[in-house]
Design a protein around this motif. Structure first.
Motif, PDB file in Angstrom:
ATOM      1  N   UNK A 240       0.885  -1.376  -0.089  1.00  0.00           N
ATOM      2  CA  UNK A 240      -0.060  -0.010  -0.011  1.00  0.00           C
ATOM      3  C   UNK A 240       0.833   1.344   0.085  1.00  0.00           C
ATOM      4  N   UNK A 241       0.234   2.374  -0.476  1.00  0.00           N
ATOM      5  CA  UNK A 241       0.798   3.486  -0.290  1.00  0.00           C
ATOM      6  C   UNK A 241       0.712   4.270   1.003  1.00  0.00           C
ATOM      7  N   UNK A 242      -0.492   4.042   1.376  1.00  0.00           N
ATOM      8  CA  UNK A 242      -0.855   4.566   2.859  1.00  0.00           C
ATOM      9  C   UNK A 242      -1.633   3.375   3.764  1.00  0.00           C
ATOM     10  N   UNK A 243      -1.514   3.423   4.881  1.00  0.00           N
ATOM     11  CA  UNK A 243      -2.290   2.764   5.911  1.00  0.00           C
ATOM     12  C   UNK A 243      -2.749   3.670   6.748  1.00  0.00           C
ATOM     13  N   UNK A 244      -4.260   3.892   6.692  1.00  0.00           N
ATOM     14  CA  UNK A 244      -5.014   4.843   7.564  1.00  0.00           C
ATOM     15  C   UNK A 244      -5.438   4.049   8.685  1.00  0.00           C
ATOM     16  N   UNK A 245      -5.024   4.416  10.180  1.00  0.00           N
ATOM     17  CA  UNK A 245      -5.464   3.688  11.143  1.00  0.00           C
ATOM     18  C   UNK A 245      -6.338   4.718  11.933  1.00  0.00           C
ATOM     19  N   UNK A 246      -7.679   4.492  11.957  1.00  0.00           N
ATOM     20  CA  UNK A 246      -8.868   5.165  12.721  1.00  0.00           C
ATOM     21  C   UNK A 246      -8.784   4.746  14.160  1.00  0.00           C
ATOM     22  N   UNK A 247      -8.199   5.331  15.123  1.00  0.00           N
ATOM     23  CA  UNK A 247      -7.684   4.785  16.521  1.00  0.00           C
ATOM     24  C   UNK A 247      -8.936   5.396  17.366  1.00  0.00           C
ATOM     25  N   UNK A 248      -9.158   4.671  18.323  1.00  0.00           N
ATOM     26  CA  UNK A 248     -10.269   5.065  19.309  1.00  0.00           C
ATOM     27  C   UNK A 248      -9.663   6.291  20.311  1.00  0.00           C
ATOM     28  N   UNK A 249     -10.850   6.587  21.025  1.00  0.00           N
ATOM     29  CA  UNK A 249     -10.300   8.030  21.626  1.00  0.00           C
ATOM     30  C   UNK A 249      -9.560   8.055  23.107  1.00  0.00           C
ATOM     31  N   UNK A 250      -9.425   6.726  23.455  1.00  0.00           N
ATOM     32  CA  UNK A 250      -8.750   6.550  24.642  1.00  0.00           C
ATOM     33  C   UNK A 250      -7.353   7.033  24.555  1.00  0.00           C
ATOM     34  N   UNK A 251      -6.752   7.819  25.400  1.00  0.00           N
ATOM     35  CA  UNK A 251      -5.480   8.346  25.411  1.00  0.00           C
ATOM     36  C   UNK A 251      -4.633   7.282  26.156  1.00  0.00           C
ATOM     37  N   UNK A 252      -3.970   6.259  25.905  1.00  0.00           N
ATOM     38  CA  UNK A 252      -3.445   5.254  26.677  1.00  0.00           C
ATOM     39  C   UNK A 252      -1.877   4.976  25.974  1.00  0.00           C
ATOM     40  N   UNK A 253      -1.238   3.922  26.632  1.00  0.00           N
ATOM     41  CA  UNK A 253       0.145   3.362  26.127  1.00  0.00           C
ATOM     42  C   UNK A 253      -0.142   3.144  24.607  1.00  0.00           C
ATOM     43  N   UNK A 254      -1.249   2.336  24.531  1.00  0.00           N
ATOM     44  CA  UNK A 254      -1.336   1.744  23.141  1.00  0.00           C
ATOM     45  C   UNK A 254      -1.388   2.840  21.899  1.00  0.00           C
ATOM     46  N   UNK A 255      -2.100   3.965  22.351  1.00  0.00           N
ATOM     47  CA  UNK A 255      -2.259   4.955  21.460  1.00  0.00           C
ATOM     48  C   UNK A 255      -0.980   5.810  21.193  1.00  0.00           C
ATOM     49  N   UNK A 256      -0.200   6.010  22.409  1.00  0.00           N
ATOM     50  CA  UNK A 256       1.156   6.716  22.180  1.00  0.00           C
ATOM     51  C   UNK A 256       2.074   5.673  21.162  1.00  0.00           C
ATOM     52  N   UNK A 257       2.037   4.346  21.157  1.00  0.00           N
ATOM     53  CA  UNK A 257       2.875   3.441  20.564  1.00  0.00           C
ATOM     54  C   UNK A 257       2.288   3.862  18.996  1.00  0.00           C
ATOM     55  N   UNK A 258       0.907   3.793  18.734  1.00  0.00           N
ATOM     56  CA  UNK A 258       0.371   4.313  17.328  1.00  0.00           C
ATOM     57  C   UNK A 258       0.941   5.513  16.988  1.00  0.00           C
ATOM     58  N   UNK A 259       0.977   6.337  17.615  1.00  0.00           N
ATOM     59  CA  UNK A 259       1.755   7.855  17.269  1.00  0.00           C
ATOM     60  C   UNK A 259       3.180   7.566  16.823  1.00  0.00           C
TER      61      UNK A 259
END
Length: 352
Positions: A240-259
């Motif tokens: 793919x040229x782009x992978x778009x991840x639509x993340x949920x709103x909880x701000x947690x360790x998993x979200x920072x890893x996605x960032x």
């Protein structure tokens, strides 16, 4: 092999230079690029038969006699925006004063055969994370709209909805969930090549997407980092040229890893005080939000409503890069409709 001949003809030197730079940047030493800004020289050149792969020309220099030459693709740069204009089969009309990136993508997309040589060196897959500090701001609408718009601009896109309980499928024709037991066994194991193991369930409507799970992550005993593993594994394949991840709103360790794995992070907010407050709190808890990696978008914008983003008594720790106006018939819209909206299209070109 003979290099494609690309001619750009426009008397406005200041306009044509940025477009020239874009072509030179992408196709350096792979095309023969000719820039013509002098009308007399242009007339002399085309007084004799010419052969070219692409002619990009201002409407002030254009004449119908150019169609007599052996030119595969003619792009006519219009001074005024015209919608739904009937044109000759070999004439592509583009609005001259849109973004250079949009014009470039339109030209290279519609004359893709000419520029196949740029596929020799494929750019690495880009991961785009779409996130919001609070719910109800249209994050999934923006994420799916971006995915559809990128696809319509000739990009291969994989959309991954990373909600713990998924409801995004309501916008798709095929709303059925993944049912194969062996797929969930592989998701639970979460091996390094997980994307390759479950690739056969990936679907495509406008864009490619990971179908919804049959239940919540908790019910399936899946950890949230499965979305990160799928994205990282898919990126390695360069499918793919782009992978778009639509993340949920909880701000947690998993979200920072996605960032951390993201190339670009789109933060979606609204013009309400509550949304601005939540976004301020998010920004105060992460670093680097003033870098190009972060794009802040105001969704559901209505110029007639109160706008906390510009209110003098509301402090803002971020700068909005663009606005997406409120969709008037939202409930009747699908992903393809989202991609047609000007706000989504402008958002897309902030990414590419």
């Amino acid at each position: 092999m003979t290099r494609p001949r690309i001619i750009m003809a426009d008397e406005d030197f200041n306009y044509i230079i940025p477009l020239q730079h874009k072509f030179a940047e992408e196709f350096f030493n792979k095309i023969d690029l000719e820039i013509i800004t002098d009308r007399n020289y242009f007339l002399r050149l085309f007084s004799t038969p010419q052969q070219a792969d692409v002619l990009i020309i201002s409407e002030k220099l254009y004449d119908s006699s150019l169609q007599k030459h052996n030119i595969n693709h003619i792009f006519l740069m219009m001074e005024q925006y015209e919608e739904n204009v009937t044109a000759s089969l070999n004439i592509n009309r583009l609005f001259k004063y849109t973004s250079i990136k949009e014009i470039f993508n339109e030209i290279t997309g519609k004359s893709a055969g000419v520029f196949q040589l740029d596929r020799d060196v494929k750019k690495n897959t880009q991961i785009i994370v779409v996130y919001s500090a609070c719910g109800g701001v249209g994050k999934t609408t923006v994420a799916m709209g971006i995915s559809a718009s990128l696809t319509q601009n000739y990009k291969n896109v994989l959309y991954i909805n990373a909600d713990r309980l998924q409801t995004f499928q309501q916008r798709l024709k095929n709303q059925s969930a993944v049912t194969e037991t062996d797929v969930y066994v592989k998701l639970t194991a979460g091996r390094e090549n997980i994307y390759q193991e479950i690739k056969h369930v990936i679907r495509k409507e406008i864009f490619a997407y990971l179908p919804p799970f049959k239940a919540s992550l908790m019910a399936l005993n899946l950890s949230y980092d499965i979305f990160e593993k799928i994205a990282v594994s898919a990126k390695k394949t360069n499918d793919y040229d782009y992978i778009v991840i639509d993340a949920d709103t909880a701000f947690d360790e998993e979200k920072t890893r996605l960032f951390n794995i993201a190339d670009r992070i789109v933060i979606v907010t609204e013009q309400t005080k509550a949304s601005v407050f939540a976004t301020n709190m998010l920004v105060s808890n992460i670093n680097g939000t003033n870098s190009d990696k972060y794009i802040f978008i105001c969704n559901n914008f209505d110029k007639y409503d109160d706008n906390a983003l510009i209110a003098p008594n509301v402090q803002k720790r971020f700068t909005v890069n663009d606005y997406i106006e409120r969709f008037r018939n939202y409930d009747q819209m699908n992903c393809e409709d989202f991609a047609k909206e000007k706000g989504i299209q402008k958002m897309t070109f902030l990414i590419v």
